[in-house]
Design an enzyme around this catalytic site. Structure first.
Site, mmCIF file in Angstrom:
data_model
loop_
_atom_site.group_PDB
_atom_site.id
_atom_site.type_symbol
_atom_site.label_atom_id
_atom_site.label_comp_id
_atom_site.label_asym_id
_atom_site.label_seq_id
_atom_site.Cartn_x
_atom_site.Cartn_y
_atom_site.Cartn_z
ATOM 1 N N GLY A 92 89.629 43.759 104.106
ATOM 2 C CA GLY A 92 89.125 43.721 105.484
ATOM 3 C C GLY A 92 88.698 45.086 105.975
ATOM 4 O O GLY A 92 88.528 45.312 107.168
ATOM 5 N N ALA B 201 89.229 43.997 98.864
ATOM 6 C CA ALA B 201 89.400 42.692 99.543
ATOM 7 C C ALA B 201 90.467 42.783 100.624
ATOM 8 O O ALA B 201 91.379 41.966 100.707
ATOM 9 C CB ALA B 201 89.729 41.589 98.537
ATOM 10 N N LYS C 202 86.072 51.005 107.281
ATOM 11 C CA LYS C 202 85.900 50.701 108.706
ATOM 12 C C LYS C 202 87.080 49.852 109.189
ATOM 13 O O LYS C 202 87.726 49.154 108.398
ATOM 14 C CB LYS C 202 84.593 49.954 108.966
ATOM 15 C CG LYS C 202 84.505 48.543 108.368
ATOM 16 C CD LYS C 202 84.798 47.458 109.381
ATOM 17 C CE LYS C 202 84.901 46.086 108.900
ATOM 18 N NZ LYS C 202 85.581 45.233 108.315
ATOM 19 N N ASP D 216 77.957 43.747 106.543
ATOM 20 C CA ASP D 216 78.627 44.979 106.968
ATOM 21 C C ASP D 216 77.940 46.247 106.454
ATOM 22 O O ASP D 216 78.296 47.353 106.861
ATOM 23 C CB ASP D 216 80.081 45.003 106.466
ATOM 24 C CG ASP D 216 80.998 44.149 107.332
ATOM 25 O OD1 ASP D 216 80.573 43.753 108.438
ATOM 26 O OD2 ASP D 216 82.133 43.888 106.903
HETATM 27 P P1 ATP Z 1 84.752 43.087 104.358
HETATM 28 O O1 ATP Z 1 85.699 43.763 105.292
HETATM 29 O O2 ATP Z 1 83.321 43.598 104.447
HETATM 30 O O3 ATP Z 1 84.832 41.597 104.349
HETATM 31 P P2 ATP Z 1 86.593 43.580 102.241
HETATM 32 O O4 ATP Z 1 87.205 44.900 102.548
HETATM 33 O O5 ATP Z 1 87.375 42.376 102.669
HETATM 34 O O6 ATP Z 1 85.157 43.534 102.886
HETATM 35 P P3 ATP Z 1 85.772 44.489 99.650
HETATM 36 O O7 ATP Z 1 86.801 45.487 99.288
HETATM 37 O O8 ATP Z 1 84.452 44.991 100.064
HETATM 38 O O9 ATP Z 1 86.330 43.439 100.720
HETATM 39 O O10 ATP Z 1 85.634 43.536 98.351
HETATM 40 C C1 ATP Z 1 85.343 42.171 98.394
HETATM 41 C C2 ATP Z 1 84.966 41.699 96.988
HETATM 42 O O11 ATP Z 1 83.776 42.366 96.549
HETATM 43 C C3 ATP Z 1 86.031 41.986 95.949
HETATM 44 O O12 ATP Z 1 86.501 40.756 95.469
HETATM 45 C C4 ATP Z 1 85.358 42.789 94.848
HETATM 46 O O13 ATP Z 1 85.570 42.247 93.576
HETATM 47 C C5 ATP Z 1 83.866 42.733 95.177
HETATM 48 N N1 ATP Z 1 83.223 44.066 95.044
HETATM 49 C C6 ATP Z 1 81.987 44.283 94.582
HETATM 50 N N2 ATP Z 1 81.681 45.590 94.583
HETATM 51 C C7 ATP Z 1 82.732 46.238 95.106
HETATM 52 C C8 ATP Z 1 83.013 47.601 95.370
HETATM 53 N N3 ATP Z 1 82.143 48.592 95.108
HETATM 54 N N4 ATP Z 1 84.204 47.894 95.937
HETATM 55 C C9 ATP Z 1 85.082 46.912 96.228
HETATM 56 N N5 ATP Z 1 84.882 45.612 95.958
HETATM 57 C C10 ATP Z 1 83.713 45.257 95.406
#
Ligand code: ATP
Length: 289
Positions: free
Chosen positions: A98, A96, A10, A136
């Site tokens: 966004g 991680a 997203k 989310d």
């Molecule tokens: P958001 O935009 O919802 O804040 P994000 O894109 O910043 O999410 P994600 O990629 O969802 O972050 O990952 C955040 C943390 O969650 C990572 O440090 C990772 O280790 C952990 N994690 C747990 N399960 C998953 C998964 N299936 N895919 C990615 N990361 C995961």
């Protein structure tokens, strides 16, 4: 029996933090949509009653910390299902970043297990269950374009954005969403015009949509990580129609009406940033993918 689910990333077209609530969550308003950059989730029934995460990505935990694992556990516990499941995750969404990759994987597991185990849950029921895993996840269950309110779990569907190209660039840093929210201060921050963004989507007005993008969390992430600001500037120089950081960052995206412009932006970032993608905006229901 095996089943496949697509788990798209997203982006936030707007992200506003209204205030901090007594329960310590932030009250937020976000307009979000999905893009054609997706993880692929394969669900295979196992003869024994356990959950296995099958992923080769070094940044993603292979145990109960994985959001996909937590989604499967929650589905099993809620519906008292005594079956095992192997969850294969082909990770294409940067971690991680966004882009809600983990939340989208969890949502895909909920949708997939609802189908595999014939539970008959409605989209709303799946979204409410998903909110127990993370804010989310509800949006990711819908997999559409929506206004998310509350702590992100209250979803109001919106029309899909006008079709366009999205160029994404992720600098080689991971950003903790929690840290960014903890450091956010509403003082002196320019708030995005959320209602204006909604009107732009309702009237299918690409230029108005570009004029209304905004993310208050840039006020925290940009000073903390100068490379994010640098990527934004580079995209603007290359002629993007709109440039914004997604979520708490560090991924920055630009919108481009024309394909040639999208590739000009892409080329201008090569050498600057290792992870750059050119994808299409999706933004419409894809629950059956
Ligand atoms: P958001 O935009 O919802 O804040 P994000 O894109 O910043 O999410 P994600 O990629 O969802 O972050 O990952 C955040 C943390 O969650 C990572 O440090 C990772 O280790 C952990 N994690 C747990 N399960 C998953 C998964 N299936 N895919 C990615 N990361 C995961």
């Amino acid at each position: 029996m095996q089943l496949l689910e697509k788990a798209p990333a997203k982006i936030n077209l707007s992200l506003d933090v209204l205030y901090k609530r007594p329960d310590n969550y932030h009250e937020i308003e976000m307009v979000m949509t999905t893009i054609d950059l997706a993880d692929r989730i394969g669900l295979t029934e196992l003869p024994s009653d356990k959950i296995i995460i099958d992923s080769e990505n070094q940044f993603v935990p292979n145990d109960e910390r994985n959001l996909a694992y937590r989604a499967a556990k929650l589905m099993k516990d809620t519906y008292d299902v005594k079956k095992g499941i192997n969850i294969f995750i082909e990770k294409n969404i940067p971690v991680a970043a966004g882009l809600a990759g983990g939340s989208s994987d969890a949502a895909a597991v909920i949708r997939g297990l609802n189908r595999l185990w014939r539970l008959g849950m409605s989209v709303r029921e799946m979204a409410e269950l998903g909110a127990k895993i993370g804010s989310d996840v509800s949006f990711c269950v819908y997999n559409t374009t929506a206004l998310a309110k509350g702590r992100g779990e209250l979803i109001e569907e919106l029309p899909a954005p006008p079709s366009c190209w999205v160029v994404l660039a992720k600098p080689a840093i991971g950003v903790s969403t929690q840290t960014i929210y903890q450091n956010f201060s509403p003082d002196g921050v320019e708030h995005p015009d959320t209602q204006g963004m909604i009107r732009a989507l309702q009237t299918e007005d690409f230029e108005a949509m570009c004029g209304k993008v905004g993310n208050v969390l840039e006020s925290v992430t940009l000073p903390m990580y100068p490379e994010v600001r640098q990527i934004k500037r580079q995209m603007e120089l290359a002629g993007a129609d709109a440039v914004l950081m997604s979520g708490s960052g560090p991924t920055v995206f630009s919108l481009a009406h024309q394909e040639s412009r999208a590739y000009r932006i892409y080329n201008s970032l090569r050498g600057f940033c290792d992870e750059v993608y050119v994808v299409r905006m999706l933004g419409y229901h894809q629950l059956l993918d």
